[in-house]
Enzyme design. Sequence first.
Site, PDB file in Angstrom:
ATOM      1  N   ALA A 252       0.839  -1.202   0.000  1.00 46.24           N
ATOM      2  CA  ALA A 252       0.000   0.000   0.000  1.00 46.24           C
ATOM      3  C   ALA A 252       0.870   1.246   0.000  1.00 46.24           C
ATOM      4  O   ALA A 252       1.958   1.265   0.594  1.00 46.24           O
ATOM      5  CB  ALA A 252      -0.895   0.002   1.231  1.00 46.24           C
TER       6      ALA A 252
ATOM      7  N   HIS B  39      -2.227  -1.203   8.062  1.00 49.58           N
ATOM      8  CA  HIS B  39      -1.306  -1.326   9.198  1.00 49.58           C
ATOM      9  C   HIS B  39      -1.215  -0.019   9.994  1.00 49.58           C
ATOM     10  O   HIS B  39      -0.918  -0.039  11.177  1.00 49.58           O
ATOM     11  CB  HIS B  39       0.075  -1.778   8.715  1.00 49.58           C
ATOM     12  CG  HIS B  39       0.094  -3.226   8.303  1.00 49.58           C
ATOM     13  ND1 HIS B  39       0.238  -4.249   9.220  1.00 49.58           N
ATOM     14  CD2 HIS B  39      -0.055  -3.824   7.097  1.00 49.58           C
ATOM     15  CE1 HIS B  39       0.199  -5.416   8.585  1.00 49.58           C
ATOM     16  NE2 HIS B  39       0.012  -5.195   7.288  1.00 49.58           N
TER      17      HIS B  39
ATOM     18  N   ASP C  32       0.048  -9.077  10.210  1.00 53.12           N
ATOM     19  CA  ASP C  32       0.491 -10.143   9.317  1.00 53.12           C
ATOM     20  C   ASP C  32       0.967 -11.320  10.163  1.00 53.12           C
ATOM     21  O   ASP C  32       1.693 -11.134  11.139  1.00 53.12           O
ATOM     22  CB  ASP C  32       1.626  -9.648   8.413  1.00 53.12           C
ATOM     23  CG  ASP C  32       1.167  -8.526   7.494  1.00 53.12           C
ATOM     24  OD1 ASP C  32      -0.048  -8.452   7.215  1.00 53.12           O
ATOM     25  OD2 ASP C  32       2.020  -7.724   7.059  1.00 53.12           O
TER      26      ASP C  32
ATOM     27  N   GLU D 198      -3.607 -12.261   0.000  1.00 52.61           N
ATOM     28  CA  GLU D 198      -2.645 -12.194   1.103  1.00 52.61           C
ATOM     29  C   GLU D 198      -3.167 -13.047   2.253  1.00 52.61           C
ATOM     30  O   GLU D 198      -3.883 -12.555   3.126  1.00 52.61           O
ATOM     31  CB  GLU D 198      -2.471 -10.743   1.593  1.00 52.61           C
ATOM     32  CG  GLU D 198      -1.758  -9.839   0.609  1.00 52.61           C
ATOM     33  CD  GLU D 198      -1.303  -8.508   1.242  1.00 52.61           C
ATOM     34  OE1 GLU D 198      -1.506  -8.311   2.466  1.00 52.61           O
ATOM     35  OE2 GLU D 198      -0.737  -7.689   0.509  1.00 52.61           O
TER      36      GLU D 198
HETATM   37 ZN   LIG Z   1      -0.353  -6.793   5.981  1.00 54.19          ZN
END
Ligand SMILES: [Zn+2]
Length: 331
Positions: free
Chosen positions: A240, A247, A254, A298
């Site tokens: 991003a 985040h 993550d 992801e």
């Molecule tokens: Zn992430």
Amino acid sequence: MKIGLFLIIILLLSVLFLYLKNYWLINKNATYHAMKVSSYFDSNKINDYQNIDFVDRQNFAQEISSFLDKNYTSEEINLIYEYLSDSNIQKLLNLNYIDLKDFYQISNIDVLKINDYLEYQNIHKIPIKEAVTEVNLHLNEEFYSNVSTIKFPDSYTILVNKYNALPSNYYPKDLTNIGNTSLKMRARASRSLENLIADALTNNIVLIPFSAYRSYDYQEKLYNKYLETDPIQIVDTYSARAGHSEHQTGLACDIRSDEEIDTLTPSDYKWLLDNSYKYGFIVRYPKGKSKITGYKEEPWHLRYVGETHSKKIHDLNITFDEYYDLYLNNR
Ligand SMILES: [Zn+2]
């Protein structure tokens, strides 16, 4: 005895019938009456008035008069009041006639975007319901075009994506460490993630958080570092831009299965897909949804949204972007 009971039932049904008939007549006559006592009465439109269901709202007579002048039928007017939100009704009053036939039952429409929905549907050949959600999410515009700044960044249900950015100076005030790691998330998310990790462990699944809260500046450096090795079109599929990372909210983390790899084993991923919602988390960038999220799959990226929403998102099997547009975006 049986005949007595039969007569009582007939009597009750008759009373019910008369009541409903009266209610219906009063309702139909109410619109006529409201028009009659207003300055908008038009004797040529009495038939229409009698077919329009009365709605108890301010300016009803003025609105009905305006809709009829725009050539809406009484049937369409009934549908407008049955299905459209008040803000859509107000917008509609300022527009020329629009045929809303395919749109009444779609709860997240914006009547100002009807042409955009139809154009998008025509290009992408998808059901109109999907076209509405995707246009609402600005997918008819390039990623990172017309970016809005998020107004309430402390909300647990904020939508951060390629069209909605956090202010550069935003940071959550309640960051706390996740377990005994140096990683931080907002307090509620952090506690929930600890529970998730502990419960996974009882199923012999080891989940290791490896990146949680990241500041705007950190994200900027990270994104720029990726640009040294990959072209921007590629970097944008996995990282991003600053201000656009979840985040920075302190609500994302993550997770990996092993210190050696930055991802999850398929079985650990499966466990997260099936169970993370119980702790208020969702897998934010799922498989096959990059058209909507703007990111490739992801498995490792979890987002905290709270248990009520995570359960609904899990059950509906939609992305947070779609869920936000359908259920959280006030309109
Ligand atoms: Zn992430």
